[in-house]
Scaffold this motif. Sequence first.
Motif, mmCIF file in Angstrom:
data_model
loop_
_atom_site.group_PDB
_atom_site.id
_atom_site.type_symbol
_atom_site.label_atom_id
_atom_site.label_comp_id
_atom_site.label_asym_id
_atom_site.label_seq_id
_atom_site.Cartn_x
_atom_site.Cartn_y
_atom_site.Cartn_z
ATOM 1 N N VAL B 27 -27.028 19.302 -21.549
ATOM 2 C CA VAL B 27 -27.403 20.383 -22.466
ATOM 3 C C VAL B 27 -26.867 21.697 -21.884
ATOM 4 O O VAL B 27 -26.980 21.929 -20.675
ATOM 5 N N PHE B 28 -26.288 22.527 -22.744
ATOM 6 C CA PHE B 28 -25.718 23.795 -22.281
ATOM 7 C C PHE B 28 -26.393 24.975 -22.976
ATOM 8 O O PHE B 28 -26.584 24.949 -24.191
ATOM 9 N N ILE B 29 -26.711 25.991 -22.176
ATOM 10 C CA ILE B 29 -27.301 27.210 -22.731
ATOM 11 C C ILE B 29 -26.490 28.408 -22.245
ATOM 12 O O ILE B 29 -26.309 28.602 -21.033
ATOM 13 N N GLU B 55 -21.468 26.142 -27.110
ATOM 14 C CA GLU B 55 -20.939 25.343 -28.227
ATOM 15 C C GLU B 55 -19.522 24.860 -27.900
ATOM 16 O O GLU B 55 -19.161 23.711 -28.168
ATOM 17 N N ALA B 56 -18.722 25.741 -27.309
ATOM 18 C CA ALA B 56 -17.336 25.397 -26.976
ATOM 19 C C ALA B 56 -17.287 24.244 -25.964
ATOM 20 O O ALA B 56 -16.489 23.307 -26.103
ATOM 21 N N LEU B 57 -18.168 24.311 -24.970
ATOM 22 C CA LEU B 57 -18.180 23.255 -23.951
ATOM 23 C C LEU B 57 -18.612 21.920 -24.568
ATOM 24 O O LEU B 57 -18.032 20.868 -24.279
ATOM 25 N N LYS B 58 -19.601 21.998 -25.431
ATOM 26 C CA LYS B 58 -20.055 20.791 -26.138
ATOM 27 C C LYS B 58 -18.900 20.176 -26.944
ATOM 28 O O LYS B 58 -18.669 18.961 -26.881
ATOM 29 N N LEU B 59 -18.157 21.027 -27.672
ATOM 30 C CA LEU B 59 -17.051 20.531 -28.497
ATOM 31 C C LEU B 59 -15.922 19.961 -27.643
ATOM 32 O O LEU B 59 -15.341 18.927 -27.974
ATOM 33 N N GLN B 60 -15.629 20.630 -26.523
ATOM 34 C CA GLN B 60 -14.562 20.125 -25.644
ATOM 35 C C GLN B 60 -14.920 18.752 -25.092
ATOM 36 O O GLN B 60 -14.086 17.849 -25.061
ATOM 37 N N LEU B 61 -16.164 18.584 -24.643
ATOM 38 C CA LEU B 61 -16.572 17.291 -24.080
ATOM 39 C C LEU B 61 -16.589 16.209 -25.163
ATOM 40 O O LEU B 61 -16.258 15.041 -24.900
ATOM 41 N N GLN B 62 -16.924 16.622 -26.368
ATOM 42 C CA GLN B 62 -16.930 15.662 -27.480
ATOM 43 C C GLN B 62 -15.497 15.289 -27.865
ATOM 44 O O GLN B 62 -15.170 14.110 -28.005
ATOM 45 N N ASN B 63 -14.641 16.288 -28.023
ATOM 46 C CA ASN B 63 -13.273 16.033 -28.486
ATOM 47 C C ASN B 63 -12.395 15.354 -27.438
ATOM 48 O O ASN B 63 -11.579 14.499 -27.753
ATOM 49 N N PHE B 64 -12.567 15.739 -26.181
ATOM 50 C CA PHE B 64 -11.688 15.192 -25.139
ATOM 51 C C PHE B 64 -12.208 13.877 -24.556
ATOM 52 O O PHE B 64 -11.430 13.037 -24.113
ATOM 53 N N TYR B 65 -13.535 13.729 -24.499
ATOM 54 C CA TYR B 65 -14.086 12.565 -23.796
ATOM 55 C C TYR B 65 -15.059 11.744 -24.642
ATOM 56 O O TYR B 65 -15.626 10.774 -24.148
ATOM 57 N N GLY B 66 -15.313 12.159 -25.866
ATOM 58 C CA GLY B 66 -16.229 11.431 -26.738
ATOM 59 C C GLY B 66 -17.683 11.512 -26.302
ATOM 60 O O GLY B 66 -18.499 10.650 -26.656
ATOM 61 N N LEU B 67 -17.997 12.553 -25.538
ATOM 62 C CA LEU B 67 -19.365 12.706 -25.016
ATOM 63 C C LEU B 67 -20.210 13.557 -25.968
ATOM 64 O O LEU B 67 -19.755 14.586 -26.443
ATOM 65 N N LYS B 68 -21.408 13.105 -26.224
ATOM 66 C CA LYS B 68 -22.292 13.890 -27.099
ATOM 67 C C LYS B 68 -23.224 14.747 -26.235
ATOM 68 O O LYS B 68 -23.955 14.221 -25.403
ATOM 69 N N CYS B 69 -23.182 16.042 -26.438
ATOM 70 C CA CYS B 69 -24.020 16.976 -25.678
ATOM 71 C C CYS B 69 -24.764 17.871 -26.659
ATOM 72 O O CYS B 69 -24.491 17.861 -27.851
ATOM 73 N N GLU B 70 -25.694 18.661 -26.122
ATOM 74 C CA GLU B 70 -26.410 19.642 -26.932
ATOM 75 C C GLU B 70 -26.018 21.037 -26.478
ATOM 76 O O GLU B 70 -25.720 21.236 -25.289
ATOM 77 N N ALA B 71 -26.054 21.990 -27.396
ATOM 78 C CA ALA B 71 -25.716 23.370 -27.038
ATOM 79 C C ALA B 71 -26.670 24.345 -27.700
ATOM 80 O O ALA B 71 -27.042 24.170 -28.857
ATOM 81 N N PHE B 72 -27.039 25.373 -26.925
ATOM 82 C CA PHE B 72 -27.867 26.461 -27.462
ATOM 83 C C PHE B 72 -27.179 27.785 -27.125
ATOM 84 O O PHE B 72 -27.125 28.161 -25.950
#
Lengths: 81, 190
Positions: B27-29, B55-72
């Motif tokens: 989770v990123f804040i 949000e950017a870090l969440k999207l990068q991890l999702q797009n590059f590595y398929g990882l689902k994260c949360e962002a606030f």
Amino acid sequence: MATLNITYNGTSADYPGQVPAELSDHEIKRMAAEVVQNGEIKGLWLKHLPRSAFDGFVVDRIHSAHGGLRIYLRPKVPFGA
Amino acid sequence: MKIVFCGVGALGSTAAMLCRSLGAELVFIDFDRVETKNLAAQAFVKQSLGKNKAEALKLQLQNFYGLKCEAFGVRIESTNVEVLCQSADLLVDCFDNAQSRKLLSDYARRAQKKLVHAALAADGSFGLVRWDGNFVPDPEDVAGQATCEGGAHLPFIGLLSASLARVIQDYVSKKAEHEVMVSLNGASWT
């Protein structure tokens, strides 16, 4: 007694002897300037180090997981970003 | 295990990237936005410019590595710290100011949450990873002092971030609470 670790200008090293645990922050800073000037710490010898070099530094006293008190004299670390 | 990164600038974003294989929920804040100058020392890519950092870090991890994260994309304050952090199993402090670090530390002590801090000297020559019991936030020399924004300190930021990621890994896998001191002559357990 305690082990004193000094970090200055990106170099970190332990003072080879033990120091009294009850030294004040001011006394630690003064002693550190002397031992660094005198070349008593391997890898950290600065002959012309100003006496005030450690004025803005921080003194941490941490009980090591391996036992014993360690005193760290280090630069401030205000940043994460 | 849920790991909440508080502040995803240089140390937070880089350490988070290195935690992507832990199998933990990340989770990123962060309230801040990605600016061009951030590309030099933070884990953001050009496509993230203008986006909120969390949000950017969440999207990068999702797009590059398929990882689902949360962002606030908010600033942590006394009014929202509990809501944002109450589900955390581990809090990671990578803030860039003493006030936010203290706010998080006070919350962690009150709520009995595990909290690890990472902190960097202004000249990029020294850094620490410490657990909350051994950490006191250092104030800036001057309010609003410039942080390590240029790329000059990137290798050192990488070293400190990797040390933080390893400390997090040891906590996730073994519940070990290691601490690290990093200087230009190496990293050592303290």
